[in-house]
Design an enzyme around this catalytic site. Structure first.
Site, PDB file in Angstrom:
ATOM      1  N   GLY A 136       0.814  -1.215   0.000  1.00 25.75           N
ATOM      2  CA  GLY A 136       0.000   0.000   0.000  1.00 25.75           C
ATOM      3  C   GLY A 136       0.849   1.268   0.000  1.00 25.75           C
ATOM      4  O   GLY A 136       0.630   2.175  -0.820  1.00 25.75           O
ATOM      5  N   ARG A 139       6.740 -10.501 -14.210  1.00 24.84           N
ATOM      6  CA  ARG A 139       7.770 -11.485 -13.812  1.00 24.84           C
ATOM      7  C   ARG A 139       8.212 -12.311 -15.012  1.00 24.84           C
ATOM      8  O   ARG A 139       9.411 -12.513 -15.240  1.00 24.84           O
ATOM      9  CB  ARG A 139       7.203 -12.386 -12.709  1.00 24.84           C
ATOM     10  CG  ARG A 139       7.106 -11.655 -11.382  1.00 24.84           C
ATOM     11  CD  ARG A 139       6.544 -12.512 -10.275  1.00 24.84           C
ATOM     12  NE  ARG A 139       6.670 -11.806  -9.000  1.00 24.84           N
ATOM     13  CZ  ARG A 139       5.810 -11.921  -7.988  1.00 24.84           C
ATOM     14  NH1 ARG A 139       4.758 -12.722  -8.086  1.00 24.84           N
ATOM     15  NH2 ARG A 139       6.011 -11.257  -6.871  1.00 24.84           N
ATOM     16  N   ASN A 196      -8.912 -12.729   6.045  1.00 25.98           N
ATOM     17  CA  ASN A 196      -8.791 -11.689   5.019  1.00 25.98           C
ATOM     18  C   ASN A 196     -10.129 -11.368   4.367  1.00 25.98           C
ATOM     19  O   ASN A 196     -10.384 -10.220   4.003  1.00 25.98           O
ATOM     20  CB  ASN A 196      -7.725 -12.071   3.983  1.00 25.98           C
ATOM     21  CG  ASN A 196      -6.318 -11.762   4.495  1.00 25.98           C
ATOM     22  OD1 ASN A 196      -6.170 -11.185   5.575  1.00 25.98           O
ATOM     23  ND2 ASN A 196      -5.310 -12.144   3.755  1.00 25.98           N
ATOM     24  N   THR A 202      -5.299  -7.750  -2.059  1.00 32.38           N
ATOM     25  CA  THR A 202      -5.174  -8.703  -0.946  1.00 32.38           C
ATOM     26  C   THR A 202      -5.345 -10.149  -1.416  1.00 32.38           C
ATOM     27  O   THR A 202      -6.224 -10.446  -2.223  1.00 32.38           O
ATOM     28  CB  THR A 202      -6.251  -8.382   0.128  1.00 32.38           C
ATOM     29  OG1 THR A 202      -6.119  -7.013   0.501  1.00 32.38           O
ATOM     30  CG2 THR A 202      -6.095  -9.269   1.360  1.00 32.38           C
ATOM     31  N   ASN A 203      -4.525 -11.028  -0.897  1.00 32.49           N
ATOM     32  CA  ASN A 203      -4.595 -12.457  -1.223  1.00 32.49           C
ATOM     33  C   ASN A 203      -5.481 -13.221  -0.255  1.00 32.49           C
ATOM     34  O   ASN A 203      -5.656 -12.778   0.869  1.00 32.49           O
ATOM     35  CB  ASN A 203      -3.180 -13.049  -1.186  1.00 32.49           C
ATOM     36  CG  ASN A 203      -2.454 -12.840  -2.506  1.00 32.49           C
ATOM     37  OD1 ASN A 203      -3.045 -12.937  -3.564  1.00 32.49           O
ATOM     38  ND2 ASN A 203      -1.162 -12.552  -2.416  1.00 32.49           N
ATOM     39  N   HIS A 223      -4.438 -16.337  -9.805  1.00 32.05           N
ATOM     40  CA  HIS A 223      -3.142 -15.921  -9.278  1.00 32.05           C
ATOM     41  C   HIS A 223      -2.657 -17.044  -8.378  1.00 32.05           C
ATOM     42  O   HIS A 223      -3.304 -17.396  -7.428  1.00 32.05           O
ATOM     43  CB  HIS A 223      -3.344 -14.632  -8.473  1.00 32.05           C
ATOM     44  CG  HIS A 223      -2.079 -14.032  -7.965  1.00 32.05           C
ATOM     45  ND1 HIS A 223      -0.972 -13.857  -8.759  1.00 32.05           N
ATOM     46  CD2 HIS A 223      -1.758 -13.548  -6.751  1.00 32.05           C
ATOM     47  CE1 HIS A 223      -0.023 -13.275  -8.038  1.00 32.05           C
ATOM     48  NE2 HIS A 223      -0.473 -13.081  -6.822  1.00 32.05           N
TER      49      HIS A 223
HETATM   50  N1  LIG Z   1      -2.315  -9.675  -5.866  1.00 25.04           N
HETATM   51  C1  LIG Z   1      -1.007  -9.747  -5.846  1.00 25.04           C
HETATM   52  O1  LIG Z   1      -0.379 -10.026  -6.843  1.00 25.04           O
HETATM   53  C2  LIG Z   1      -0.280  -9.452  -4.554  1.00 25.04           C
HETATM   54  C3  LIG Z   1       1.082  -9.132  -4.560  1.00 25.04           C
HETATM   55  C4  LIG Z   1       1.686  -8.808  -3.351  1.00 25.04           C
HETATM   56  C5  LIG Z   1       0.960  -8.835  -2.179  1.00 25.04           C
HETATM   57  N2  LIG Z   1      -0.336  -9.188  -2.197  1.00 25.04           N
HETATM   58  C6  LIG Z   1      -1.161  -9.214  -0.990  1.00 25.04           C
HETATM   59  O2  LIG Z   1      -1.396  -7.865  -0.594  1.00 25.04           O
HETATM   60  C7  LIG Z   1      -1.643  -7.819   0.810  1.00 25.04           C
HETATM   61  C8  LIG Z   1      -0.757  -6.766   1.458  1.00 25.04           C
HETATM   62  O3  LIG Z   1       0.601  -7.144   1.392  1.00 25.04           O
HETATM   63  P1  LIG Z   1       1.707  -6.290   2.178  1.00 25.04           P
HETATM   64  O4  LIG Z   1       3.008  -6.896   1.863  1.00 25.04           O
HETATM   65  O5  LIG Z   1       1.473  -4.830   1.942  1.00 25.04           O
HETATM   66  O6  LIG Z   1       1.291  -6.621   3.687  1.00 25.04           O
HETATM   67  P2  LIG Z   1       1.585  -5.721   4.978  1.00 25.04           P
HETATM   68  O7  LIG Z   1       1.397  -6.636   6.140  1.00 25.04           O
HETATM   69  O8  LIG Z   1       2.853  -4.978   4.822  1.00 25.04           O
HETATM   70  O9  LIG Z   1       0.387  -4.639   4.978  1.00 25.04           O
HETATM   71  C9  LIG Z   1      -0.948  -4.957   5.244  1.00 25.04           C
HETATM   72  C10 LIG Z   1      -1.549  -3.751   5.973  1.00 25.04           C
HETATM   73  O10 LIG Z   1      -2.954  -3.981   6.111  1.00 25.04           O
HETATM   74  C11 LIG Z   1      -3.338  -3.367   7.346  1.00 25.04           C
HETATM   75  N3  LIG Z   1      -4.631  -3.870   7.779  1.00 25.04           N
HETATM   76  C12 LIG Z   1      -4.943  -5.066   8.333  1.00 25.04           C
HETATM   77  N4  LIG Z   1      -6.248  -5.110   8.647  1.00 25.04           N
HETATM   78  C13 LIG Z   1      -6.779  -3.925   8.269  1.00 25.04           C
HETATM   79  C14 LIG Z   1      -8.091  -3.374   8.332  1.00 25.04           C
HETATM   80  N5  LIG Z   1      -9.115  -4.068   8.825  1.00 25.04           N
HETATM   81  N6  LIG Z   1      -8.266  -2.111   7.859  1.00 25.04           N
HETATM   82  C15 LIG Z   1      -7.252  -1.397   7.347  1.00 25.04           C
HETATM   83  N7  LIG Z   1      -5.983  -1.870   7.274  1.00 25.04           N
HETATM   84  C16 LIG Z   1      -5.757  -3.117   7.729  1.00 25.04           C
HETATM   85  C17 LIG Z   1      -2.196  -3.741   8.278  1.00 25.04           C
HETATM   86  O11 LIG Z   1      -2.197  -2.915   9.432  1.00 25.04           O
HETATM   87  C18 LIG Z   1      -0.988  -3.531   7.376  1.00 25.04           C
HETATM   88  O12 LIG Z   1      -0.456  -2.233   7.505  1.00 25.04           O
HETATM   89  C19 LIG Z   1      -1.406  -9.253   1.311  1.00 25.04           C
HETATM   90  O13 LIG Z   1      -2.645  -9.937   1.375  1.00 25.04           O
HETATM   91  C20 LIG Z   1      -0.545  -9.850   0.221  1.00 25.04           C
HETATM   92  O14 LIG Z   1      -0.637 -11.261   0.171  1.00 25.04           O
HETATM   93  C21 LIG Z   1      -0.975  -9.489  -3.371  1.00 25.04           C
END
Ligand SMILES: NC(=O)c1ccc[n+]([C@@H]2O[C@H](COP(=O)([O-])OP(=O)(O)OC[C@H]3O[C@@H](n4cnc5c(N)ncnc54)[C@H](O)[C@@H]3O)[C@@H](O)[C@H]2O)c1
Length: 327
Positions: A15, A152, A96, A120-121, A176
């Site tokens: 984010g 990639r 999630n 989100t995953n 994915h």
């Molecule tokens: N689609 C894709 O290709 C892809 C690629 C990378 C990561 N992701 C996914 O993206 C997500 C985020 O990854 P990341 O590395 O940034 O994780 P991260 O843990 O660094 O960040 C997640 C954030 O979400 C916040 N959060 C949790 N619950 C919340 C809520 N109810 N309201 C608001 N914020 C909330 C947390 O406090 C944290 O800051 C993960 O699910 C990851 O698997 C998906």
């Protein structure tokens, strides 16, 4: 004219990096939201203080209050938990799904006309949750995965051939995860299909590496998962939407008969513009490719069914008539 506005939910790695890229590309004002108090405010302040050096006038704010996200054009959902030791895949799915449902409901209440990009995953399953929670039509709820997966694949093709990544193009379909379907005959370097440039064995090796691209980064990092390439991928989607560019990008889209698939989010090429998904592009698949696509879709269906079993109320399917028009 006011600048477009993008809300990024989840001020974690993906984010915050997406917020930085969107701001530095001058695409839109950015509102960063997180459940943790101080985190989005702190990161937004830090990003704002980089602006004079970088040289942009984008407004970046951080908040825990969705009222401050009102009137957003795009909502990027990155909030979620990573899998913790002892947590099953189903536990993570349920957690999630709960998070995505709650943040989407709160965000769309203030931005009824927005386009949602889900990150989100598990991605394809979370798209179903966001579709249901938002009440938006499917063309305004889009999943980010294919842009990353094909980036990639392009990286590995360019490295293998020793050419510029900018001369490569890659085509990746399907869900994915390990069942994604890279299509070598539609993947090119300088417009030439890689099937004419590389041996089948080398192509298989690149395809395998692409399928495991996320896991390869996780194994190196030890804690956390990839975020630079995911954030860049989100930014490209935001650009195509905000600037109505009509880029054709592989995204998770809700299929309603396309690719012989009904009521399911799967990665396919789409045209992305100001209205969200403006067209789903169907290409001819060989029997083998169609089978791989169906296997991938079946894996997504299993996750959606698991969510229903867990009582997370995600829709298994929904008819277009049942889909509200959205605001
Ligand atoms: N689609 C894709 O290709 C892809 C690629 C990378 C990561 N992701 C996914 O993206 C997500 C985020 O990854 P990341 O590395 O940034 O994780 P991260 O843990 O660094 O960040 C997640 C954030 O979400 C916040 N959060 C949790 N619950 C919340 C809520 N109810 N309201 C608001 N914020 C909330 C947390 O406090 C944290 O800051 C993960 O699910 C990851 O698997 C998906």
């Amino acid at each position: 004219m006011p600048r477009p506005r993008v809300t990024v939910i989840g001020a974690g790695n993906v984010g915050a990096t997406a917020a930085q890229r969107i701001a530095e590309a001058g695409l839109a004002d950015v509102v960063l939201v997180d459940i943790v108090e101080g985190l989005p405010q702190g990161k937004a302040l830090d990003l704002a203080e980089a602006a004079p050096v970088v040289g942009h006038d984008i407004r970046i704010t951080g908040t825990n209050d969705y009222a401050e996200t009102a009137g957003s054009d795009v909502i990027v959902v990155t909030s979620g938990l990573a899998r913790q030791p002892g947590m099953t895949r189903d536990d993570l799915l349920a957690k999630n799904a709960g998070i995505v449902r709650s943040v989407v409901q709160q965000a769309v209440a203030h931005s009824p006309g927005a386009i949602i990009i889900v990150v989100t995953n598990p991605l394809d399953a979370m798209c179903h949750v966001a579709l249901e929670a938002s009440g938006f039509p499917p063309e305004r709820v889009i999943g980010m995965a294919g842009v990353l997966d094909s980036a990639r694949f392009r990286t590995f093709i360019a490295q293998e051939l020793g050419v510029s990544v900018t001369s490569t193009h890659a085509f990746v379909l399907g869900g994915h995860g390990d069942t994604m379907v890279p299509l070598p005959r539609y993947s090119t370097a300088g417009g030439v299909p890689i099937t004419e440039l590389l041996s089948p064995e080398r192509i298989d090796a690149l395809v395998d590496r692409t399928r495991n691209g996320g896991a390869e980064v996780v194994a190196l990092l030890k804690t956390g998962s990839a975020f630079y390439a995911p954030a860049a991928s989100v930014t490209q989607m935001v650009d195509s939407i905000i600037n109505d560019r009509g880029m054709i990008l592989p995204c998770a889209a809700y299929l309603q008969g396309e690719y012989a698939t009904q009521g399911l989010y799967v990665g396919v090429p789409v045209e992305l513009g100001r209205k969200g998904i403006q067209r789903i592009i169907e290409i001819e698949l060989t029997n083998e490719e169609q089978q791989a696509f169906e296997r991938s879709a079946a894996a997504v269906r299993e996750l959606v069914d698991a969510m229903e079993r867990l009582g997370t109320e995600a829709p298994g399917s929904r008819t277009p008539e049942a889909a509200p028009a959205g605001g």
